[in-house]
Design a protein around this motif. Structure first.
Motif, PDB file in Angstrom:
ATOM      1  N   LYS A 191       0.977  -0.931  -0.195  1.00 51.41           N
ATOM      2  CA  LYS A 191       0.637   0.312   0.105  1.00 51.41           C
ATOM      3  C   LYS A 191       1.266   1.179   0.047  1.00 51.41           C
ATOM      4  O   LYS A 191       0.685   2.656  -0.869  1.00 51.41           O
ATOM      5  CB  LYS A 191      -0.862   0.097   0.922  1.00 51.41           C
ATOM      6  CG  LYS A 191      -1.932  -0.920   1.165  1.00 51.41           C
ATOM      7  CD  LYS A 191      -2.784  -0.587   2.641  1.00 51.41           C
ATOM      8  CE  LYS A 191      -2.548  -0.513   3.421  1.00 51.41           C
ATOM      9  NZ  LYS A 191      -3.619  -0.157   4.895  1.00 51.41           N
ATOM     10  N   GLY A 220       2.432   1.249  -3.049  1.00 54.72           N
ATOM     11  CA  GLY A 220       1.019   2.247  -4.352  1.00 54.72           C
ATOM     12  C   GLY A 220       1.481   1.179  -5.128  1.00 54.72           C
ATOM     13  O   GLY A 220       0.981   1.483  -6.820  1.00 54.72           O
ATOM     14  N   ARG A 221       1.476  -0.047  -4.929  1.00 51.09           N
ATOM     15  CA  ARG A 221       1.577  -2.147  -5.873  1.00 51.09           C
ATOM     16  C   ARG A 221       0.770  -2.222  -5.336  1.00 51.09           C
ATOM     17  O   ARG A 221      -0.614  -2.259  -4.094  1.00 51.09           O
ATOM     18  CB  ARG A 221       2.926  -2.145  -6.046  1.00 51.09           C
ATOM     19  CG  ARG A 221       2.913  -2.696  -4.486  1.00 51.09           C
ATOM     20  CD  ARG A 221       4.374  -3.062  -4.491  1.00 51.09           C
ATOM     21  NE  ARG A 221       5.523  -3.122  -3.188  1.00 51.09           N
ATOM     22  CZ  ARG A 221       6.084  -3.655  -2.933  1.00 51.09           C
ATOM     23  NH1 ARG A 221       7.638  -3.897  -3.215  1.00 51.09           N
ATOM     24  NH2 ARG A 221       6.461  -4.270  -2.030  1.00 51.09           N
ATOM     25  N   TRP A 222       0.461  -3.075  -6.490  1.00 51.57           N
ATOM     26  CA  TRP A 222      -1.220  -4.655  -6.170  1.00 51.57           C
ATOM     27  C   TRP A 222      -0.146  -5.522  -6.810  1.00 51.57           C
ATOM     28  O   TRP A 222       0.451  -5.913  -7.240  1.00 51.57           O
ATOM     29  CB  TRP A 222      -2.250  -4.094  -6.865  1.00 51.57           C
ATOM     30  CG  TRP A 222      -3.176  -5.123  -6.721  1.00 51.57           C
ATOM     31  CD1 TRP A 222      -4.385  -5.215  -5.888  1.00 51.57           C
ATOM     32  CD2 TRP A 222      -3.558  -5.882  -7.871  1.00 51.57           C
ATOM     33  NE1 TRP A 222      -4.958  -5.899  -6.389  1.00 51.57           N
ATOM     34  CE2 TRP A 222      -4.650  -7.143  -7.245  1.00 51.57           C
ATOM     35  CE3 TRP A 222      -2.894  -6.624  -8.930  1.00 51.57           C
ATOM     36  CZ2 TRP A 222      -5.064  -8.011  -7.889  1.00 51.57           C
ATOM     37  CZ3 TRP A 222      -3.279  -8.175  -9.138  1.00 51.57           C
ATOM     38  CH2 TRP A 222      -4.572  -8.516  -8.956  1.00 51.57           C
ATOM     39  N   TYR A 248       1.905  -1.654 -10.330  1.00 48.68           N
ATOM     40  CA  TYR A 248       2.248  -0.687 -10.766  1.00 48.68           C
ATOM     41  C   TYR A 248       1.492   0.585 -11.635  1.00 48.68           C
ATOM     42  O   TYR A 248       1.713  -0.392 -12.594  1.00 48.68           O
ATOM     43  CB  TYR A 248       3.265  -0.415 -11.033  1.00 48.68           C
ATOM     44  CG  TYR A 248       5.075  -0.635  -9.178  1.00 48.68           C
ATOM     45  CD1 TYR A 248       5.220  -0.190  -8.391  1.00 48.68           C
ATOM     46  CD2 TYR A 248       5.329  -1.970  -9.662  1.00 48.68           C
ATOM     47  CE1 TYR A 248       5.246  -0.551  -7.576  1.00 48.68           C
ATOM     48  CE2 TYR A 248       5.831  -2.463  -8.857  1.00 48.68           C
ATOM     49  CZ  TYR A 248       5.924  -1.822  -7.597  1.00 48.68           C
ATOM     50  OH  TYR A 248       7.018  -1.929  -6.954  1.00 48.68           O
TER      51      TYR A 248
END
Length: 181
Positions: free
Chosen positions: A54, A57-59, A70
């Motif tokens: 989190k 900013g990555r999943w 990203y």
């Protein structure tokens, strides 16, 4: 505060409070124990990785945990990175039919989990919209938003639809009028 994370172990980690001196966590199943077992350790590893994802900013793909996604600067574009190999690939939604493999599957999964927001997704009760369904994309259907749903009834169409119904392919708010920019 009650942020809760569920690990693959089935255990949960709840953030009870955060302060300058630290974060108070509660692990389900720990009870009064003061020691942690391997399941607790794995749960905490996943939790801290989730927190770091989190922050950066990555999943992370739930089916392929070594693959992260990203967002790119371009609209509906992602960079998929395999952390085991260091290989990365750019994917643009709608231009993926020729791609195969775990990284492409992760991009598909990301796009499915993060659908593009449409103007009608934020419709409010009392508004009147013209919506179009995928089975009749050239036909506008007038729909009132009531109870967080589209309610429509004309000579050809009658029923209700959720604001994020995947069969809706277009929508324009007609009342109250939206000021033009």
């Amino acid at each position: 505060m009650s942020d809760t994370f569920t690990a693959k172990t089935g255990r949960t980690v709840a953030i009870k409070s955060r302060s300058m001196t630290g974060t108070v966590l509660e692990i389900s199943g720990l009870g009064a124990r003061t020691t942690v077992d391997l399941g607790d350790v794995e749960t905490l590893r996943e939790f801290f990785q989730h927190e770091r994802d989190k922050e950066l900013g990555r999943w992370r793909d739930p089916e392929r945990p070594d693959i992260v996604v990203y967002l790119c600067d371009a609209e509906r574009c992602v960079r998929v990175l395999d952390e085991l190999t260091g290989v990365s690939q750019l994917y643009v939604e709608g231009q993926m039919s020729e791609y195969r493999g775990d990284m492409a599957d992760a991009a598909h999964t990301y796009f499915a989990a993060h659908p593009e927001s449409r103007s009608w997704h934020d419709a409010r009760d009392g508004q009147l919209w013209l919506i179009r369904f995928d089975d009749f994309p050239d036909t506008d259907v007038s729909a009132l938003v009531k109870g967080g749903r589209f309610v429509y009834n004309d000579r050809c169409h009658e029923g209700t639809a959720t604001l994020k119904d995947s069969s809706i392919v277009g929508g324009t708010q007609i009342w109250p009028e939206v000021p033009s920019e």
